[in-house]
Scaffold this active site. Sequence first.
Site, short mmCIF file in Angstrom:
data_model
loop_
_atom_site.label_atom_id
_atom_site.label_comp_id
_atom_site.label_asym_id
_atom_site.label_seq_id
_atom_site.Cartn_x
_atom_site.Cartn_y
_atom_site.Cartn_z
N GLY A 209 -14.68 -1.19 25.66
CA GLY A 209 -13.84 -0.03 25.99
C GLY A 209 -14.15 1.11 25.04
O GLY A 209 -14.64 0.88 23.93
N HIS B 285 -5.20 -1.54 24.33
CA HIS B 285 -5.91 -1.06 23.12
C HIS B 285 -6.40 0.37 23.34
O HIS B 285 -6.22 1.23 22.48
CB HIS B 285 -7.08 -2.02 22.84
CG HIS B 285 -7.97 -1.62 21.71
ND1 HIS B 285 -8.13 -2.40 20.58
CD2 HIS B 285 -8.77 -0.54 21.52
CE1 HIS B 285 -8.97 -1.79 19.75
NE2 HIS B 285 -9.39 -0.66 20.30
N GLU B 286 -7.01 0.63 24.50
CA GLU B 286 -7.58 1.96 24.77
C GLU B 286 -6.49 3.01 24.98
O GLU B 286 -6.62 4.14 24.53
CB GLU B 286 -8.52 1.91 25.97
CG GLU B 286 -9.72 0.98 25.81
CD GLU B 286 -10.53 1.21 24.54
OE1 GLU B 286 -10.60 2.36 24.07
OE2 GLU B 286 -11.08 0.24 24.02
N GLN C 25 -12.26 8.66 20.47
CA GLN C 25 -13.27 7.98 19.65
C GLN C 25 -14.61 8.72 19.64
O GLN C 25 -15.45 8.45 18.79
CB GLN C 25 -13.51 6.55 20.17
CG GLN C 25 -12.33 5.63 19.95
CD GLN C 25 -12.67 4.23 20.40
OE1 GLN C 25 -12.57 3.91 21.58
NE2 GLN C 25 -13.11 3.40 19.46
N CYS D 48 -12.84 -2.91 17.22
CA CYS D 48 -12.81 -1.51 17.64
C CYS D 48 -14.07 -0.82 17.13
O CYS D 48 -14.44 -1.00 15.97
CB CYS D 48 -11.56 -0.84 17.04
SG CYS D 48 -11.38 0.89 17.51
N LEU D 49 -14.72 -0.05 18.00
CA LEU D 49 -15.94 0.65 17.57
C LEU D 49 -15.66 1.65 16.45
O LEU D 49 -16.56 2.01 15.71
CB LEU D 49 -16.58 1.38 18.76
CG LEU D 49 -17.16 0.49 19.87
CD1 LEU D 49 -17.75 1.35 20.97
CD2 LEU D 49 -18.19 -0.48 19.34
N HIS E 132 -5.29 4.36 21.79
CA HIS E 132 -6.14 5.41 21.19
C HIS E 132 -5.70 6.81 21.63
O HIS E 132 -5.86 7.77 20.88
CB HIS E 132 -7.60 5.22 21.59
CG HIS E 132 -8.35 4.25 20.72
ND1 HIS E 132 -8.48 4.41 19.37
CD2 HIS E 132 -9.04 3.12 21.03
CE1 HIS E 132 -9.21 3.42 18.87
NE2 HIS E 132 -9.56 2.62 19.86
ZN LIG Z 1 -10.63 0.91 19.63
#
Ligand SMILES: [Zn+2]
Length: 180
Positions: free
Chosen positions: A49, A144-145, A54, A102-103, A148
């Site tokens: 994701g 999760h997304e 991000q 998470c990236l 963000h």
């Molecule tokens: Zn993340």
Amino acid sequence: MSLLKVARMGHPVLRTRARAIDRGELRHASMQKLIDDMIDTMHEYHGVGLAAPQIHEPLRIFIAAIAPENEDPLSPDDDPMVFVNPVITPAGPEIVEDWEGCLSIPDIRGRVPRARAIRVTAMDRAGGKIDIVSHDFPARVIQHETDHLDGVLFLDRMRTFETLSYLEEYARYWSKDRGD
Ligand SMILES: [Zn+2]
């Protein structure tokens, strides 16, 4: 298409509430290119994701390599789902805890409690309506997304930091916990 730079924890854009996008703006070529670039970027970094904040764009849009009815992630060749202005509500009382990464928080894993089932409404990239109920892994990715977009990171959702692990230690001490 091009790869975008991923913001890492500490960058204020990850703590900003992102703004909604209207249909007209979504149709714009620059917005469609942004989505294509997000897809390339997610694939490059092997994410499941990626949310617009991000990649330094405080917009309410995320992509996810999920099929909402299916627990398995999509293969990298399948187009990810695109969610614009998502709204999620729990679809049941059950909370489950599982591993997340998470990236924007590279090489770290931790166990995060999430609703097992959620309903999500959103627009797709063409402005069409998404209205689905999602369970387990896809529901986790969507939660999760969506976090963000509100400046929330998975660390904020952990009950304790006891499971917080670097990837190497996760693989060594914890991953069998998951059955991988
Ligand atoms: Zn993340």
